[in-house]
Design a protein around this motif. Structure first.
Motif, PDB file in Angstrom:
ATOM      1  N   ARG A 124       0.812  -1.207   0.000  1.00 44.26           N
ATOM      2  CA  ARG A 124       0.000   0.000   0.000  1.00 44.26           C
ATOM      3  C   ARG A 124       0.850   1.263   0.000  1.00 44.26           C
ATOM      4  N   SER A 125       2.079   1.204   0.554  1.00 42.31           N
ATOM      5  CA  SER A 125       2.931   2.374   0.603  1.00 42.31           C
ATOM      6  C   SER A 125       3.531   2.626  -0.763  1.00 42.31           C
ATOM      7  N   GLU A 126       4.017   3.863  -0.977  1.00 43.33           N
ATOM      8  CA  GLU A 126       4.634   4.209  -2.248  1.00 43.33           C
ATOM      9  C   GLU A 126       5.997   4.820  -1.992  1.00 43.33           C
ATOM     10  N   THR A 127       6.856   4.778  -2.994  1.00 39.84           N
ATOM     11  CA  THR A 127       8.181   5.359  -2.853  1.00 39.84           C
ATOM     12  C   THR A 127       8.084   6.876  -2.840  1.00 39.84           C
ATOM     13  N   GLY A 181       6.600  36.854  -3.711  1.00 39.46           N
ATOM     14  CA  GLY A 181       5.637  37.435  -4.644  1.00 39.46           C
ATOM     15  C   GLY A 181       4.447  36.554  -4.953  1.00 39.46           C
ATOM     16  N   TYR A 182       4.232  35.488  -4.152  1.00 41.85           N
ATOM     17  CA  TYR A 182       3.122  34.571  -4.397  1.00 41.85           C
ATOM     18  C   TYR A 182       2.066  34.718  -3.305  1.00 41.85           C
ATOM     19  N   THR A 183       0.818  34.730  -3.714  1.00 38.02           N
ATOM     20  CA  THR A 183      -0.303  34.756  -2.781  1.00 38.02           C
ATOM     21  C   THR A 183      -1.118  33.474  -2.941  1.00 38.02           C
ATOM     22  N   LEU A 184      -1.828  33.116  -1.892  1.00 39.54           N
ATOM     23  CA  LEU A 184      -2.618  31.893  -1.900  1.00 39.54           C
ATOM     24  C   LEU A 184      -3.850  32.058  -2.785  1.00 39.54           C
ATOM     25  N   VAL A 185      -4.076  31.092  -3.684  1.00 40.51           N
ATOM     26  CA  VAL A 185      -5.289  31.056  -4.510  1.00 40.51           C
ATOM     27  C   VAL A 185      -6.373  30.261  -3.792  1.00 40.51           C
ATOM     28  N   GLY A 186      -5.975  29.181  -3.133  1.00 33.77           N
ATOM     29  CA  GLY A 186      -6.917  28.305  -2.440  1.00 33.77           C
ATOM     30  C   GLY A 186      -6.384  26.887  -2.424  1.00 33.77           C
ATOM     31  N   GLY A 187      -7.267  25.926  -2.300  1.00 36.65           N
ATOM     32  CA  GLY A 187      -6.828  24.536  -2.256  1.00 36.65           C
ATOM     33  C   GLY A 187      -7.942  23.584  -2.608  1.00 36.65           C
ATOM     34  N   ARG A 188      -7.589  22.295  -2.632  1.00 37.79           N
ATOM     35  CA  ARG A 188      -8.562  21.257  -2.970  1.00 37.79           C
ATOM     36  C   ARG A 188      -8.148  19.939  -2.333  1.00 37.79           C
ATOM     37  N   LEU A 189      -9.124  19.046  -2.251  1.00 34.91           N
ATOM     38  CA  LEU A 189      -8.904  17.683  -1.764  1.00 34.91           C
ATOM     39  C   LEU A 189      -8.652  16.777  -2.953  1.00 34.91           C
ATOM     40  N   LEU A 190      -7.636  15.900  -2.841  1.00 32.34           N
ATOM     41  CA  LEU A 190      -7.272  14.986  -3.915  1.00 32.34           C
ATOM     42  C   LEU A 190      -7.105  13.575  -3.355  1.00 32.34           C
ATOM     43  N   PRO A 191      -7.235  12.549  -4.194  1.00 30.10           N
ATOM     44  CA  PRO A 191      -6.957  11.182  -3.740  1.00 30.10           C
ATOM     45  C   PRO A 191      -5.454  10.929  -3.689  1.00 30.10           C
ATOM     46  N   GLY A 192      -4.983  10.378  -2.588  1.00 28.61           N
ATOM     47  CA  GLY A 192      -3.587   9.986  -2.479  1.00 28.61           C
ATOM     48  C   GLY A 192      -3.425   8.501  -2.687  1.00 28.61           C
ATOM     49  N   ASN A 193      -2.251   7.981  -2.356  1.00 30.97           N
ATOM     50  CA  ASN A 193      -2.002   6.550  -2.562  1.00 30.97           C
ATOM     51  C   ASN A 193      -2.713   5.707  -1.515  1.00 30.97           C
ATOM     52  N   THR A 194      -2.740   6.177  -0.272  1.00 29.31           N
ATOM     53  CA  THR A 194      -3.360   5.407   0.813  1.00 29.31           C
ATOM     54  C   THR A 194      -4.478   6.169   1.500  1.00 29.31           C
ATOM     55  N   GLY A 195      -4.859   7.312   0.982  1.00 33.41           N
ATOM     56  CA  GLY A 195      -5.905   8.108   1.606  1.00 33.41           C
ATOM     57  C   GLY A 195      -5.978   9.481   0.968  1.00 33.41           C
ATOM     58  N   PRO A 196      -6.614  10.431   1.641  1.00 37.21           N
ATOM     59  CA  PRO A 196      -6.771  11.770   1.068  1.00 37.21           C
ATOM     60  C   PRO A 196      -5.435  12.508   0.979  1.00 37.21           C
ATOM     61  N   ALA A 197      -5.369  13.439   0.046  1.00 41.38           N
ATOM     62  CA  ALA A 197      -4.233  14.338  -0.109  1.00 41.38           C
ATOM     63  C   ALA A 197      -4.778  15.755  -0.292  1.00 41.38           C
ATOM     64  N   ALA A 198      -3.944  16.741  -0.003  1.00 44.85           N
ATOM     65  CA  ALA A 198      -4.352  18.138  -0.128  1.00 44.85           C
ATOM     66  C   ALA A 198      -3.421  18.851  -1.092  1.00 44.85           C
ATOM     67  N   GLN A 199      -3.982  19.824  -1.805  1.00 43.49           N
ATOM     68  CA  GLN A 199      -3.176  20.655  -2.693  1.00 43.49           C
ATOM     69  C   GLN A 199      -3.511  22.122  -2.432  1.00 43.49           C
ATOM     70  N   PHE A 200      -2.470  22.911  -2.120  1.00 43.44           N
ATOM     71  CA  PHE A 200      -2.609  24.349  -1.962  1.00 43.44           C
ATOM     72  C   PHE A 200      -1.955  25.028  -3.159  1.00 43.44           C
ATOM     73  N   MET A 201      -2.622  26.033  -3.725  1.00 45.77           N
ATOM     74  CA  MET A 201      -2.123  26.696  -4.926  1.00 45.77           C
ATOM     75  C   MET A 201      -1.804  28.159  -4.646  1.00 45.77           C
ATOM     76  N   TYR A 202      -0.660  28.607  -5.194  1.00 48.72           N
ATOM     77  CA  TYR A 202      -0.215  29.991  -5.079  1.00 48.72           C
ATOM     78  C   TYR A 202      -0.053  30.585  -6.478  1.00 48.72           C
ATOM     79  N   GLU A 203      -0.122  31.911  -6.556  1.00 50.35           N
ATOM     80  CA  GLU A 203       0.016  32.586  -7.852  1.00 50.35           C
ATOM     81  C   GLU A 203       0.702  33.937  -7.639  1.00 50.35           C
ATOM     82  N   ASN A 204       1.575  34.344  -8.608  1.00 48.03           N
ATOM     83  CA  ASN A 204       2.201  35.662  -8.536  1.00 48.03           C
ATOM     84  C   ASN A 204       1.542  36.610  -9.529  1.00 48.03           C
ATOM     85  N   ASP A 205       2.028  37.841  -9.597  1.00 47.68           N
ATOM     86  CA  ASP A 205       1.417  38.853 -10.457  1.00 47.68           C
ATOM     87  C   ASP A 205       1.539  38.514 -11.936  1.00 47.68           C
ATOM     88  N   ALA A 206       2.532  37.690 -12.287  1.00 47.98           N
ATOM     89  CA  ALA A 206       2.716  37.302 -13.692  1.00 47.98           C
ATOM     90  C   ALA A 206       1.821  36.136 -14.086  1.00 47.98           C
TER      91      ALA A 206
END
Length: 273
Positions: A124-127, A181-206
């Motif tokens: 069940r574990s992953e490298t 120069g990066y600010t938080l856009v937000g986040g989401r829940l994702l499936p991981g290898n053995t359970g839930p995973a989280a993703q936080f997204m940042y964005e700069n002025d460009a």
């Protein structure tokens, strides 16, 4: 409904309504385009392979045109095939009976796990690299998204962190990248290898984006490493059985600097590596 639309099976009114909706739904429009391309490829594959005696295949552009069909007739007598099938069924049944009798004797502690269908922990574990590739794919999928890059926006940061912490079963925090120069856009829940995973997204002025991917890890502590894939870079590490991966298009020295700061902010000790 999309399948019926591609196959020309919708009434005129429903078809017009769906066409109007597709104009405002890029994902559905892309799916329709992919299915149409697949259908055209199947027609091209089967062209000229029709049953002997039938007329030539109608033009693919005609309404209601059916693609050519490949008919495969196996050689050999039916009774021979039936006999072989029965023999293999008998062999399979014999092996099943033998396994049922031998497994408990050879590995008593393992048999209940096999009977329950549970996988060993090692399976069940992953490298660490597989974890990084999962984070890299998540970055590649969601960072170009314009309309729905996250599930919960930065305006609800407190709710976002509480929600993802509850789902992952551990307290999470969102490090600030304002000095880069990066600010938080937000986040989401994702499936991981053995359970839930989280993703936080940042964005700069460009408009450049970075993502921080978080999931449980089988490793208590792992040094910061780098994964390269095209023009994408992912620095990944583990701290207290939590894996982190920072992905982005930044040059390696700059992204490494950000990753080391994030690692320190989240309880890691990058100076020891």
């Amino acid at each position: 409904m999309l399948g019926a639309f591609v196959d020309g099976e919708l009434p005129a009114s429903a078809r017009e309504t769906l066409e109007a909706r597709l104009a405002d739904d890029p994902r559905a429009a892309a799916r329709v385009a992919a299915w149409r391309a697949q259908k055209a490829a199947l027609r091209a594959l089967c062209e000229g392979a029709r049953v002997s005696g039938e007329d030539a295949a109608p033009d693919a552009g005609q309404a209601g045109a059916e693609p050519a069909v490949l008919i495969l007739r196996p050689s050999g007598s039916w009774w021979w095939r039936a006999g072989m099938a029965a023999a293999w069924v008998a062999v399979g049944a014999g092996l099943a009976v033998a396994a049922t009798m031998l497994v408990p004797r050879l590995a008593p502690g393992l048999a209940p796990e096999l009977m329950a269908g549970a996988a060993p922990t090692a399976a069940r574990s992953e490298t660490s690299e597989a974890f990084a590739r999962r984070a890299d794919i998540a970055y590649a999928v969601y960072s170009p998204e314009q309309r729905h890059p996250v599930e919960v926006g930065a305006a609800d940061e407190a709710h976002l962190v509480a929600w993802l912490s509850r789902r992952l079963g551990k307290p999470l925090s969102v490090p600030s990248l304002a000095e880069y120069g990066y600010t938080l856009v937000g986040g989401r829940l994702l499936p991981g290898n053995t359970g839930p995973a989280a993703q936080f997204m940042y964005e700069n002025d460009a408009g450049e984006r970075l993502t921080l991917y978080v999931a449980s890890s089988a490793v208590d502590r792992d040094p910061v490493r780098l994964l390269r894939d095209g023009n994408r870079r992912t620095f990944y590490w583990s701290t207290e059985r939590t894996g982190y991966a920072l992905s982005g298009p930044q040059t390696e020295p700059k992204l490494r600097e950000i990753a080391l700061d994030v690692c320190g902010a989240l309880g890691g000790k990058p100076g020891q590596w």
